[in-house]
Design an enzyme around this catalytic site. Structure first.
Site, mmCIF file in Angstrom:
data_model
loop_
_atom_site.group_PDB
_atom_site.id
_atom_site.type_symbol
_atom_site.label_atom_id
_atom_site.label_comp_id
_atom_site.label_asym_id
_atom_site.label_seq_id
_atom_site.Cartn_x
_atom_site.Cartn_y
_atom_site.Cartn_z
ATOM 1 N N ARG A 158 0.835 -1.195 0.000
ATOM 2 C CA ARG A 158 0.000 0.000 0.000
ATOM 3 C C ARG A 158 0.875 1.253 0.000
ATOM 4 N NH1 ARG A 158 -5.078 1.787 -1.109
ATOM 5 N NH2 ARG A 158 -6.086 2.908 0.588
ATOM 6 N N THR B 188 -8.379 1.223 -9.474
ATOM 7 C CA THR B 188 -8.025 -0.067 -8.938
ATOM 8 C C THR B 188 -8.298 -1.172 -9.957
ATOM 9 O OG1 THR B 188 -8.748 0.844 -6.874
ATOM 10 C CG2 THR B 188 -8.567 -1.556 -6.958
ATOM 11 N N THR C 258 -3.893 -0.520 -7.260
ATOM 12 C CA THR C 258 -4.665 0.704 -7.478
ATOM 13 C C THR C 258 -3.831 1.969 -7.569
ATOM 14 O OG1 THR C 258 -6.537 1.992 -6.626
ATOM 15 C CG2 THR C 258 -5.005 1.139 -4.997
ATOM 16 N N ASN D 29 -6.034 4.505 -7.046
ATOM 17 C CA ASN D 29 -7.261 5.058 -6.480
ATOM 18 C C ASN D 29 -8.243 5.472 -7.567
ATOM 19 O OD1 ASN D 29 -9.000 5.548 -4.403
ATOM 20 N ND2 ASN D 29 -8.282 7.610 -3.998
ATOM 21 N N ASP E 47 -7.834 8.375 0.480
ATOM 22 C CA ASP E 47 -8.371 7.267 1.281
ATOM 23 C C ASP E 47 -8.197 7.506 2.788
ATOM 24 O OD1 ASP E 47 -9.537 5.727 -0.645
ATOM 25 O OD2 ASP E 47 -7.875 4.323 -0.872
ATOM 26 N N SER F 175 -7.814 1.032 3.332
ATOM 27 C CA SER F 175 -8.278 0.603 2.010
ATOM 28 C C SER F 175 -9.523 -0.270 2.148
ATOM 29 C CB SER F 175 -7.168 -0.215 1.348
ATOM 30 O OG SER F 175 -7.613 -0.808 0.163
ATOM 31 N N SER F 176 -10.215 -0.460 1.018
ATOM 32 C CA SER F 176 -11.310 -1.436 0.982
ATOM 33 C C SER F 176 -10.948 -2.643 0.126
ATOM 34 C CB SER F 176 -12.569 -0.794 0.386
ATOM 35 O OG SER F 176 -12.954 0.320 1.125
ATOM 36 N N GLY G 131 -13.438 -0.945 -7.252
ATOM 37 C CA GLY G 131 -14.760 -0.390 -6.967
ATOM 38 C C GLY G 131 -14.833 0.408 -5.675
ATOM 39 N N GLY G 132 -13.675 0.816 -5.151
ATOM 40 C CA GLY G 132 -13.685 1.638 -3.931
ATOM 41 C C GLY G 132 -14.418 0.934 -2.813
HETATM 42 O O1 DON Z 1 -7.947 1.238 -1.500
HETATM 43 C C1 DON Z 1 -9.103 1.535 -1.754
HETATM 44 O O2 DON Z 1 -10.049 1.118 -1.126
HETATM 45 C C2 DON Z 1 -9.393 2.430 -2.940
HETATM 46 N N1 DON Z 1 -8.262 3.269 -3.194
HETATM 47 C C3 DON Z 1 -9.756 1.598 -4.120
HETATM 48 C C4 DON Z 1 -10.068 2.423 -5.341
HETATM 49 C C5 DON Z 1 -10.865 1.731 -6.366
HETATM 50 O O3 DON Z 1 -11.263 0.603 -6.222
HETATM 51 C C6 DON Z 1 -11.206 2.529 -7.570
HETATM 52 N N2 DON Z 1 -11.848 1.705 -8.540
HETATM 53 N N3 DON Z 1 -12.910 1.785 -8.965
#
Ligand code: DON
Length: 560
Positions: free
Chosen positions: A96, A369, A387, A389, A411, A440-441, A461-462
Site C-alpha cells: 500500500r 483499482t 490501485t 485510487n 483514502d 483501504s477497501s 470499486g472503492g
Molecule cells: O484502496 C481503496 O479502497 C481504494 N483506493 C480503491 C479504489 C478503487 O477501487 C477505484 N476503482 N474503482
C-alpha cells in the site's frame, strides 16, 4: 425474399448473441490468469508456460497492467496480495502507498478547517508514496522461480509495440481529458484524442521498466528513477522526497481468515478493511438461510444490507493502519460479536444509519483499482488488487518516466465525518500521519473448501469492493452458480453512510424494489452504473478451472 429475411434475422440474432453475457467462462485444465486486459492475462500465462509460478506471473501481470491498463494498472500506486501455496501455506503482502514524511493531519484543510475541494484527489498533493514496485519484487524474492530479467522482458516489448485502444478505453480517456489538463503542465501522452483501434506506444514507460529490469527494485526507490520522480512531484508542488522513496518497504501481513459454512475464507488484513469487513458481514449473515430466501430476493437483500450497514459503521470507527492504531481484529470478526450486532435487525423495518453507530468492543484482547487472479499449474494461487485510487489516479503523469501517480491520500480521513470520494467517513483511526498507510477497501480473497483451493476472487470499486466480493462468493456458494455467472449478476451495496442501497440499474425486479422501499430502504440506482468489476477463478469439481472475467470492463481470462 425469404432468404434475405432469414439473413437479416440471422444477423439480428448474431448481434443479439454477441451483446449477451456469456454465462460460462473460459475453462482450462491447469492454469489461468484473469485480469482487466487480455494483453496482461496473456503475458502472465506466457510466464506460467515458461515454467514460472503464480508469483512470477504476478510480477508479469502487474507490470503488464501498468502498460496496458493505465486507468488503474500502475507502478505509481500500490496494492495488496493474498496467496495460498499448493502446500496450503497462506500469507499476505501489503504494498500500500503511505503518507509522505511531511504529511500532516490537516494538510487538506483551509485556514478555517474546511476540506479544500480536490486537494486530496487531483495533482501532486494527492500522491502517496508508491508501493507497487516494492510489492512485486518482495513477492518474487520470496517465492519466484524465473529471473526478473525474463519476467519483465515481455512487458517492455509490449510497451514498445504498443497497446490497442478499446471502445471502453476511448470513452474513459475522453471523459478524463479535462482533468489531465488541469493536473499537468504539459500535454500528456494519453491526451491525444485516441480512438478505438489506435495503437498507443509507451516508450518512456518502456525505458523506466528497462532500468528496473537492469537495476532491480532499488532503481525505483533509490536510483535514477527515484531522483527523477521526487523532483517531478516537487516541481509540481508536491511533498514527496527522495527520503520518502528510499524508506518505502512492502510488508508481509497475516491474512484475515474465517469460516462460512464449510468454506474457509482467506482475505486481506489491515491496512485494508477488506478482510475484516468481509468477515463481519459473512459472520453476521451466516445464521440466515440465504439459499431459501432466493438470489437477490427482498429478504436476502435485507439481511445482507443490514450486515453491511453494521460492518461499515465499525470500519469507520475502528480501522486504520495497524502500525499506528490498535485494531480489535479477533473480536470484530467473531461470531459472538456479529450475532450481537444483528440483534437490532428486524425483517419488519430498515434500521436507520443515524441511529446506529459502531459496536462496543473490549480492546483488551490479545492482541481506479484493478484486480487479477492467478492459479498456476502447480496449484499455487495469488489474488491481487492494485490501485492508483481514482481513474488515472491524481491525473498527474510524468512524461519522462511514463506513468500516472496515485491519489491514494484521499483514502485517509481528511476531516472526521467528511466523506471521501467514495462517500466513506472516517475519524481518528484513519487520520493522516507521516508514514502511515491509508485505510483501504481492497479485498483480494482466496476461498478454500474441504481444505482445498476453491476460488480466487477480487475487484476494484472503492467502497463497493467488499460487498462485490461478498456477493460473488455467495452467488457460487448459496446459489450454485458457476464463476462467470456469479460475476455477471447485478450487484447492490450499502455502506452505513449514506443510508441507501446502491443498485446497478435494471438489475433488480420492480417488485423487490417496491418491497424494499415499503420497508423503509432508500434506493439509489443513479450513482452506480457499475458496482465492482470482478475477476475470479473457480476450481470445478473435476479439477478444471473456470474463469469469471467481468463483462463490465475489457476483462479476459486466459489459461491452459
Ligand atoms: O484502496 C481503496 O479502497 C481504494 N483506493 C480503491 C479504489 C478503487 O477501487 C477505484 N476503482 N474503482
Amino acid at each position: 425474399m425469404r432468404k434475405s429475411a432469414l439473413f437479416i434475422f440471422s444477423i439480428l440474432l448474431l448481434i443479439n448473441c454477441t451483446q449477451q453475457k456469456v454465462e460460462v467462462g473460459v475453462i482450462t485444465d491447469k492454469a489461468m490468469v484473469v485480469s482487466a486486459r487480455e494483453e496482461a492475462s496473456k503475458i502472465g500465462v506466457a510466464i506460467l508456460q515458461k515454467g514460472g509460478n503464480a508469483f512470477d506471473a504476478m510480477m508479469a501481470t502487474e507490470l503488464a497492467l501498468a502498460v496496458s491498463f493505465p486507468y488503474a494498472g500502475n507502478i505509481g500506486g500500490g496494492g495488496f496480495m493474498v496467496y495460498r501455496k499448493n502446500t496450503g501455506e497462506i500469507g499476505a503482502l501489503d504494498y500500500r502507498e503511505k503518507a509522505p514524511l511531511a504529511a500532516t493531519k490537516d494538510m487538506y484543510l483551509d485556514s478555517i478547517g474546511n476540506v479544500i475541494e480536490g486537494k486530496s484527489t487531483l495533482g501532486s498533493m494527492a500522491v502517496g508514496v508508491p508501493g507497487t514496485v516494492a510489492g512485486v519484487f518482495a513477492a518474487h524474492q520470496k517465492f519466484g522461480k524465473l529471473s526478473v530479467e525474463e519476467i519483465i522482458q515481455p512487458v517492455i516489448d509490449l510497451a514498445k509495440k504498443g497497446v490497442i485502444v478499446t471502445q471502453k478505453q476511448e470513452d474513459r480517456l475522453k471523459k478524463h481529458t479535462p482533468a489531465f489538463r488541469k493536473a499537468n503542465k504539459e500535454t500528456i501522452l494519453l491526451d491525444n484524442n485516441w480512438k478505438k483501434g489506435d495503437t498507443i506506444k509507451y516508450n518512456a514507460l518502456a525505458e523506466t521498466l528497462s532500468r528496473i529490469q537492469k537495476n532491480g527494485r532499488d532503481e525505483f526507490y533509490k536510483g535514477e528513477t527515484a531522483k527523477k520522480l521526487a523532483l517531478f512531484i516537487q516541481d509540481n508542488g508536491g511533498i514527496i522526497t527522495e527520503e520518502d522513496l528510499a524508506k518505502y518497504e512492502a510488508k508481509w501481513r497475516d491474512p484475515i481468515t474465517f469460516t462460512y459454512d464449510d468454506l474457509k475464507i482467506i482475505s486481506m488484513a489491515p491496512p485494508s478493511s477488506g478482510g475484516i469487513c468481509l468477515a463481519q458481514i459473512m459472520k453476521a449473515i451466516e445464521p440466515y438461510d440465504l439459499h431459501s430466501f432466493g438470489h437477490n430476493s427482498t429478504k436476502a437483500i435485507q439481511v445482507i444490507t443490514e450486515a453491511e450497514r453494521r460492518a461499515y459503521a465499525d470500519r469507520s470507527h475502528f480501522l486504520g493502519d495497524p502500525d499506528f492504531v490498535k485494531i480489535p481484529r479477533n473480536t470484530l470478526i467473531s461470531k459472538e460479536y456479529n450475532t450481537e450486532r444483528m440483534k437490532s435487525f428486524s425483517f419488519e423495518k430498515a434500521t436507520s444509519s443515524s441511529e446506529l453507530s459502531h459496536g462496543t468492543v473490549d480492546f483488551n484482547e490479545s492482541t481506479e483499482t484493478t484486480h487479477y487472479s492467478i492459479v498456476d499449474q502447480y496449484g499455487n494461487a495469488v489474488s491481487v488488487t492494485t490501485t492508483i485510487n481514482a481513474a488515472f489516479g491524481s491525473k498527474l503523469y510524468s512524461s519522462e518516466l511514463g506513468f500516472f501517480l496515485n491519489n491514494e491520500m484521499d483514502d485517509f480521513s481528511s476531516k472526521p465525518g467528511v466523506p471521501n470520494m467514495f462517500g466513506l467517513v472516517g475519524a481518528e483511526a484513519n487520520k493522516i500521519e507521516p508514514e502511515k498507510r491509508m485505510l483501504s477497501s481492497m479485498t483480494p480473497t482466496i476461498v478454500e473448501k474441504e481444505g482445498k483451493l476453491f476460488m480466487v476472487v477480487g475487484t476494484p470499486g472503492g467502497s463497493t469492493i467488499i460487498t462485490s466480493v461478498l456477493q460473488t462468493i455467495l452467488n457460487v456458494h448459496e446459489y450454485d452458480m458457476g464463476m462467470q455467472a456469479a460475476v455477471n449478476q447485478p450487484r447492490f451495496h450499502h455502506q452505513w453512510l449514506p443510508d441507501d442501497i446502491k443498485m446497478e440499474p435494471k438489475g433488480f425486479s420492480e417488485k423487490v424494489k417496491t418491497n424494499l422501499q415499503n420497508l423503509g430502504y432508500a434506493l439509489d440506482e443513479t450513482n452506480s452504473p457499475v458496482i465492482g468489476k470482478v475477476d475470479a477463478i473457480l476450481v470445478l469439481p473435476n479439477g478444471k478451472l473456470e474463469g469469471g472475467a467481468d463483462h463490465r470492463g475489457d476483462d479476459t481470462a486466459v489459461g491452459f
